[in-house]
Design a protein around this motif. Structure first.
Motif, PDB file in Angstrom:
ATOM      1  N   TYR B  43       0.837  -1.194   0.000  1.00  0.00           N
ATOM      2  CA  TYR B  43       0.000   0.000   0.000  1.00  0.00           C
ATOM      3  C   TYR B  43       0.879   1.253   0.000  1.00  0.00           C
ATOM      4  CZ  TYR B  43      -3.819  -3.110   1.619  1.00  0.00           C
ATOM      5  OH  TYR B  43      -4.749  -4.102   1.743  1.00  0.00           O
ATOM      6  N   SER B  62      -4.249   4.400  -1.965  1.00  0.00           N
ATOM      7  CA  SER B  62      -4.120   3.472  -3.094  1.00  0.00           C
ATOM      8  C   SER B  62      -3.074   2.419  -2.752  1.00  0.00           C
ATOM      9  CB  SER B  62      -3.736   4.243  -4.358  1.00  0.00           C
ATOM     10  OG  SER B  62      -2.476   4.840  -4.173  1.00  0.00           O
ATOM     11  N   LYS B  64      -1.449  -1.820  -4.038  1.00  0.00           N
ATOM     12  CA  LYS B  64      -1.648  -3.104  -4.706  1.00  0.00           C
ATOM     13  C   LYS B  64      -1.685  -4.200  -3.648  1.00  0.00           C
ATOM     14  CE  LYS B  64      -1.408  -1.522  -8.901  1.00  0.00           C
ATOM     15  NZ  LYS B  64      -2.672  -1.495  -9.661  1.00  0.00           N
ATOM     16  N   SER B  73      -6.403  -4.016  -6.594  1.00  0.00           N
ATOM     17  CA  SER B  73      -6.049  -2.622  -6.281  1.00  0.00           C
ATOM     18  C   SER B  73      -6.836  -2.169  -5.062  1.00  0.00           C
ATOM     19  CB  SER B  73      -6.406  -1.693  -7.443  1.00  0.00           C
ATOM     20  OG  SER B  73      -5.673  -2.052  -8.594  1.00  0.00           O
ATOM     21  N   GLN B  75      -8.884   0.296  -3.012  1.00  0.00           N
ATOM     22  CA  GLN B  75      -9.768   1.408  -3.377  1.00  0.00           C
ATOM     23  C   GLN B  75      -9.816   2.459  -2.276  1.00  0.00           C
ATOM     24  OE1 GLN B  75     -11.548   1.028  -6.564  1.00  0.00           O
ATOM     25  NE2 GLN B  75      -9.862  -0.422  -6.545  1.00  0.00           N
ATOM     26  N   HIS B 100     -10.724  -3.779  -1.821  1.00  0.00           N
ATOM     27  CA  HIS B 100      -9.927  -3.968  -3.040  1.00  0.00           C
ATOM     28  C   HIS B 100     -10.817  -4.381  -4.198  1.00  0.00           C
ATOM     29  CE1 HIS B 100      -7.465  -4.977   0.478  1.00  0.00           C
ATOM     30  NE2 HIS B 100      -6.416  -4.589  -0.188  1.00  0.00           N
TER      31      HIS B 100
END
Lengths: 213, 213
Positions: B43, B62, B64, B73, B75, B100
């Motif tokens: 993150y 944001s 991954k 991803s 959110q 995510h």
């Protein structure tokens, strides 16, 4: 912002029914995924039954699959004709659904389009065992294409209870059965395809494969 | 078997609403999964906003995540208090939801339980930026446990539209915020936990981790 009313939760609206199947797939609207298609199928070559289950022809077959890096167990496969999904506005002559389940209950269906052409030995074997609970050799090599490029989206079962939460993997390459074999199927079911459902904005992904497995 | 009526598909029954969240988790009923827990979180350490969104406190962040071998991803994340899920009949003081999404639209939520204890620096940072659209350092090391063993099941969003098709990963190990920080939250929301929903036979899996990541 207005507060959500936690004291009256039974009045909350539940939105559902927006992720139904089948849908019309369009190759030029699908998002190409860079990773390689990862459908690794390790199915048994012995089927255990063939049932006309009132929705189509269902074949008992077990097996394992690795779908998008996760383990699934094959539950059965069954046949619809004509196809339920459309590809570029084309309705194929039929569609096989290989139904899998993961340990958490997730369902994944791998779909293979059928088109009229050469005779499928496996299809003949299946029809020779119609409505029998008897083991027989069911070698799927002529009902699953070597190239497993697929379209993927999230949808539902196409028969009641129409449950959502289903991962669809629709192979881009069809396999063939003969017109006579199609006619045999249609004696049982003039048609057993559910009508098209709206995508409602769902993304469709396309994953190309060069692997033969 | 009676044939499904393909000529009157609008009369087919659609069964839904059986896979809602939150639920009561029980460790002795969860099926232990042998593979190692695979939550790899990467993150950002910079948040972009903190909003009281009417359902709780939501933080823009944001990042991954690799969840069960697939890319997602981040959110946003948001806070409920007290906890929505129960673990062995225990309701924690709060629960953070890291929301995510994958490219196919699938939602996966990683949940972290909060319990009253030592002060969280990150939580203070969040409340210092309440209802601001301004970047700030948001280092989650004190809000995500090192040991990422988790309970997993398939459920829904816990606020309207209550959409099903959500993968839940609920970390077994809580993190701490202070009683004063909890009190600050409860000035905004006396409570914002949805009532418990029935499992309806859904499997709950438990995946233990020895990896720190």
């Amino acid at each position: 912002m207005p507060k959500l009313d936690y004291d009256n939760q039974n009045n909350w609206l539940f939105k559902t029914g927006q992720m139904q199947s089948p849908v019309a797939l369009e190759s030029n609207k699908a998002e190409k995924i860079e990773k390689q298609a990862t459908l690794k199928l390790n199915y048994s070559t012995n089927a255990s039954y063939v049932h006309d289950n009132g929705q189509g022809i269902e074949i008992g077959l077990s097996g394992k699959a690795i779908i998008d890096n996760r383990f699934f167990s094959l539950q059965q496969f069954h046949i619809h004709a004509p196809s339920e999904h459309l590809l570029n506005n084309y309705r194929f002559d039929g569609e096989i659904h290989f139904v899998h389940q993961a340990k958490d209950g997730r369902t994944a269906v791998i779909a293979v389009f059928l088109k009229a052409g050469k005779t499928s030995k496996t299809f003949s074997q299946i029809f020779n065992h119609l409505n029998q609970d008897q083991n027989f050799v069911c070698d799927l090599t002529d009902l699953i294409p070597e190239n497993k490029s697929y379209y993927h989206y999230l949808g539902s079962l196409t028969t009641p209870p129409l449950t959502e939460n289903v991962e669809w993997y629709i192979l881009a390459n069809p396999v063939e059965i003969s017109r006579q074999q199609l006619a045999e199927f249609h004696k049982l079911y003039p048609y057993n395809n559910r009508q098209l459902q709206s995508l409602n904005g769902r993304p469709v992904l396309y994953c190309s494969s060069t692997i033969k497995n």
